[in-house]
Design an enzyme around this catalytic site. Structure first.
Site, PDB file in Angstrom:
ATOM      1  N   HIS A  73      36.517  54.698  38.863  1.00 30.79           N
ATOM      2  CA  HIS A  73      35.427  54.277  39.210  1.00 30.79           C
ATOM      3  C   HIS A  73      35.131  55.709  40.071  1.00 30.79           C
ATOM      4  O   HIS A  73      33.699  55.450  40.683  1.00 30.79           O
ATOM      5  CB  HIS A  73      35.939  53.075  40.183  1.00 30.79           C
ATOM      6  N   ASP A  87      32.548  47.451  29.069  1.00 28.69           N
ATOM      7  CA  ASP A  87      30.668  47.808  30.332  1.00 28.69           C
ATOM      8  C   ASP A  87      31.835  49.190  30.935  1.00 28.69           C
ATOM      9  O   ASP A  87      33.260  48.717  31.278  1.00 28.69           O
ATOM     10  CB  ASP A  87      29.761  46.936  30.615  1.00 28.69           C
ATOM     11  N   HIS A  90      37.215  45.316  28.729  1.00 28.70           N
ATOM     12  CA  HIS A  90      35.941  44.971  28.195  1.00 28.70           C
ATOM     13  C   HIS A  90      35.463  46.772  28.091  1.00 28.70           C
ATOM     14  O   HIS A  90      35.867  47.964  28.540  1.00 28.70           O
ATOM     15  CB  HIS A  90      35.605  44.933  30.302  1.00 28.70           C
ATOM     16  N   GLU A  97      32.219  42.725  32.846  1.00 28.44           N
ATOM     17  CA  GLU A  97      33.656  42.777  33.654  1.00 28.44           C
ATOM     18  C   GLU A  97      32.703  43.415  34.627  1.00 28.44           C
ATOM     19  O   GLU A  97      33.431  43.275  36.506  1.00 28.44           O
ATOM     20  CB  GLU A  97      34.839  43.735  32.893  1.00 28.44           C
ATOM     21  N   GLU A  98      32.374  44.832  34.612  1.00 34.65           N
ATOM     22  CA  GLU A  98      32.254  44.939  36.404  1.00 34.65           C
ATOM     23  C   GLU A  98      31.033  45.236  37.099  1.00 34.65           C
ATOM     24  O   GLU A  98      30.654  45.667  38.335  1.00 34.65           O
ATOM     25  CB  GLU A  98      31.694  47.076  35.603  1.00 34.65           C
ATOM     26  N   ASP A 123      46.172  41.201  29.877  1.00 29.81           N
ATOM     27  CA  ASP A 123      44.151  42.094  30.180  1.00 29.81           C
ATOM     28  C   ASP A 123      44.414  43.721  30.807  1.00 29.81           C
ATOM     29  O   ASP A 123      45.855  43.590  30.875  1.00 29.81           O
ATOM     30  CB  ASP A 123      43.430  41.132  31.350  1.00 29.81           C
ATOM     31  N   ASP A 144      38.888  52.618  31.924  1.00 27.84           N
ATOM     32  CA  ASP A 144      38.767  51.435  33.386  1.00 27.84           C
ATOM     33  C   ASP A 144      37.646  51.476  31.273  1.00 27.84           C
ATOM     34  O   ASP A 144      36.962  51.260  32.138  1.00 27.84           O
ATOM     35  CB  ASP A 144      38.466  52.096  33.906  1.00 27.84           C
TER      36      ASP A 144
HETATM   37  C1  LIG Z   1      54.926  48.297  44.854  1.00 28.67           C
HETATM   38  C2  LIG Z   1      54.336  49.846  45.167  1.00 28.67           C
HETATM   39  C3  LIG Z   1      53.406  49.959  43.966  1.00 28.67           C
HETATM   40  C4  LIG Z   1      51.983  50.883  44.044  1.00 28.67           C
HETATM   41  C5  LIG Z   1      50.618  50.091  44.096  1.00 28.67           C
HETATM   42  C6  LIG Z   1      50.304  51.073  43.666  1.00 28.67           C
HETATM   43  C7  LIG Z   1      48.706  50.322  43.119  1.00 28.67           C
HETATM   44  C8  LIG Z   1      48.021  51.080  41.752  1.00 28.67           C
HETATM   45  C9  LIG Z   1      47.629  50.362  40.736  1.00 28.67           C
HETATM   46  C10 LIG Z   1      46.145  49.783  41.324  1.00 28.67           C
HETATM   47  C11 LIG Z   1      45.270  50.267  39.214  1.00 28.67           C
HETATM   48  C12 LIG Z   1      44.441  49.822  40.167  1.00 28.67           C
HETATM   49  C13 LIG Z   1      43.412  48.633  38.615  1.00 28.67           C
HETATM   50  C14 LIG Z   1      42.407  47.895  39.152  1.00 28.67           C
HETATM   51  C15 LIG Z   1      41.667  47.198  37.343  1.00 28.67           C
HETATM   52  C16 LIG Z   1      40.498  46.618  37.873  1.00 28.67           C
HETATM   53  C17 LIG Z   1      39.532  46.026  37.141  1.00 28.67           C
HETATM   54  C18 LIG Z   1      37.884  46.360  38.043  1.00 28.67           C
HETATM   55  O1  LIG Z   1      37.827  47.581  38.186  1.00 28.67           O
HETATM   56  N1  LIG Z   1      37.734  45.855  38.406  1.00 28.67           N
HETATM   57  C19 LIG Z   1      36.616  45.650  39.055  1.00 28.67           C
HETATM   58  C20 LIG Z   1      35.746  44.259  38.697  1.00 28.67           C
HETATM   59  C21 LIG Z   1      34.428  43.781  39.983  1.00 28.67           C
HETATM   60  C22 LIG Z   1      35.043  43.438  41.068  1.00 28.67           C
HETATM   61  C23 LIG Z   1      33.695  42.681  41.813  1.00 28.67           C
HETATM   62  C24 LIG Z   1      32.444  42.883  41.471  1.00 28.67           C
HETATM   63  C25 LIG Z   1      32.262  43.773  40.287  1.00 28.67           C
HETATM   64  C26 LIG Z   1      33.311  44.275  39.227  1.00 28.67           C
HETATM   65  C27 LIG Z   1      36.876  45.267  40.239  1.00 28.67           C
HETATM   66  O2  LIG Z   1      35.954  46.273  41.374  1.00 28.67           O
HETATM   67  O3  LIG Z   1      37.717  45.108  41.013  1.00 28.67           O
HETATM   68 ZN   LIG Z   2      38.073  47.490  34.129  1.00 25.14          ZN
HETATM   69 ZN   LIG Z   3      36.420  48.775  36.639  1.00 27.49          ZN
END
Ligand SMILES: CCCCCCCCCCCCCCCCCC(=O)N[C@@H](Cc1ccccc1)C(=O)O
Ligand SMILES: [Zn+2]
Ligand SMILES: [Zn+2]
Length: 458
Positions: A420, A82, A80, A146-147, A173, A112
């Protein structure tokens, strides 16, 4: 394309402030400029006869790359354009400068997710320049909202492809990463391919009371009642869902990388599961992997200093564990609040998507695994897992059962906080490796089953 222009296209992309501010507030001027920008920096993609380009929902982009072998089921790459807002405060480098300094490209969107937008198009540009003709057709879908939910981008692209009768072998994705330094005692990095993601609920709580003069206040005001309700929610964690499966699978795959006694503990979750799940609750990131999370994100009340407020509103963002449903969470919330003066308004809700396959027959998963092994030979573990955030891919469950969320990048806790947050940046090397990954992935997707050794080299 030389090395400088390779990263130069990213700095140019970061420079365009394609910010999604709120539900209907996007920087449409920047989004339009971004469309022109990708056109200018990837000329081969736009002029190749077997690559079709369409603009959907005004600012999203759908590319259809027609493969030479119609018997192979197509796949799709998502990203995405945005980004979330980035006020200048706290940044080492202005967030939309796209400055390249000390081997890093700085700015909002570098992780991101403009990195993926640019890397996908750059990999395709490079393949086309080398006269590569893919065997397997594929789509590239670049959402622009997406955001703020993906309703005008991903959702419309998904509906269009469904209307065209498209069924996909798999989708890749954004989402998880090669994780480095997230688990104490585990020095080695490990790749987690997310085979599902959390569901989400935006819930508004509202309390209405009769307004009046603040000199003679009632025993309870709308603010007090609402504050008590949201505090109960914050103080009452949702049930720990560790036992339900997927996370156990992830930990078992990681087990043998840990020193004694953690290796024994993680290999015997039938016995130590309760202990491990309690330990995971103690850290805010691992906690998000074992339960539905409750985040109080907005609060609004009061009209004047000396007026008893007629109405108080709060918005709570829940991320629903894959082992629960929206309905189950809402029932729990009502029981925790337990106050009939509090009204509930569900603003938006989506159940967690089904878990995508990660077995030997799962083409998308196996192609990712194979490409990770080739591009990151130092990474010993590739395991399926959960994405704690939401992605545009949730709008595509009608087109495939194989949805994989993986960024071919290293992520440490500090870079995780920058997503973010402030000081988001990507190393030039990491970006180049992402391009290489996609460049190889597209070629790997053209092989029948087993990888072929003679790929084009970058
Ligand atoms: C087994 C142990 C593992 C250790 C875990 C560590 C995890 C850390 C990595 C996590 C990365 C997370 C990145 C997520 C990307 C999500 C993209 C995003 O920001 N999406 C928005 C979409 C959204 C949702 C609701 C309203 C508006 C936008 C989000 O907020 O999720
Ligand atoms: Zn994203
Ligand atoms: Zn994001």
């Amino acid at each position: 394309m030389d090395r400088k222009s390779c990263t130069g296209v990213v700095t140019g992309a970061i420079h365009i402030p394609t910010v999604s501010f709120g539900p209907k507030e996007l920087n449409t001027t920047a989004l339009a400029e971004f469309g022109e920008y990708i056109h200018s920096v990837f000329p081969t993609v736009f002029k190749t006869s077997f690559v079709q380009h369409e603009v959907i929902g005004e600012y999203s982009h759908l590319f259809t790359v027609q493969g030479s072998d119609p018997s192979l089921q197509p796949y799709m790459l998502l990203a995405h354009s945005d980004v979330v807002p980035a006020p200048d405060e706290g940044w080492e480098v202005p967030p939309f400068s796209g400055l390249e300094r000390d081997g890093f490209i700085h700015g909002r969107g570098t992780l991101d997710n403009k990195n993926s937008v640019m890397a996908i198009l750059q990999a395709l540009e490079l393949l086309l320049l080398r006269n590569y003709i893919p065997r397997r057709s594929f789509f590239i879908a670049l959402g622009h909202d997406e955001e703020i939910s993906g309703h005008n981008g991903a959702q419309k692209i998904s509906a269009l492809l469904q209307a065209r009768g498209v069924q996909l072998a798999f989708i890749v994705d954004e989402g998880n990463f090669i994780l480095d330094g997230f688990i104490p005692n585990l020095k080695k990095p490990f790749a987690i391919i997310a085979v599902t993601e959390k569901g989400a609920i935006d819930l508004m709580l509202q309390v209405n009371m009769t307004p009046g003069h603040s000199s003679a206040p009632p025993k309870e005001t709308s603010i007090g009642i609402l504050a008590a309700a949201v505090s109960r929610l914050e103080q009452t964690p949702m049930p720990n869902m560790f036992g339900s499966g997927l996370l156990k699978m992830t930990l078992q795959e990681l087990a043998h990388e840990f020193p004694f006694p953690t290796n024994i503990i993680l290999s015997n979750l039938w016995l130590f599961g309760p202990l491990v799940s309690r330990l995971m609750e103690r850290n805010y990131i691992t906690n998000a992997l074992v339960t539905t999370t409750t985040a109080l994100t907005m609060f609004n009340a009061g009209v004047k200093v000396n007026v008893i407020p007629p109405v108080a509103q709060a918005i709570i963002n829940f991320r629903v564990d894959p082992a629960q449903t929206v309905q189950e969470v809402l029932e729990l919330v009502k029981n925790i609040v337990a106050d009939s003066r509090v009204q509930f308004h569900v603003l938006s809700a989506i159940d967690p998507p089904p878990v995508s396959p990660s077995d030997h027959q799962a083409l998308g998963y196996q192609l990712l695994r194979q490409t990770i092994r080739s591009v990151f030979p130092e990474v010993n573990i590739v395991a399926p897992g959960i994405c704690i955030g939401n992605t545009d891919s949730r709008h595509y469950t009608n087109l495939t059962t194989g949805i994989y969320r993986f960024n071919p990048l290293y992520l440490n806790p500090q870079s995780f906080r920058s997503i973010h947050g402030i000081n988001e940046k990507i190393s030039v090397r990491a970006y180049e490796t992402q391009v290489k990954f996609i460049f190889e992935f597209i070629q790997n997707a053209d092989t029948d089953q087993e990888p072929v050794p003679h790929l084009h080299e970058l």
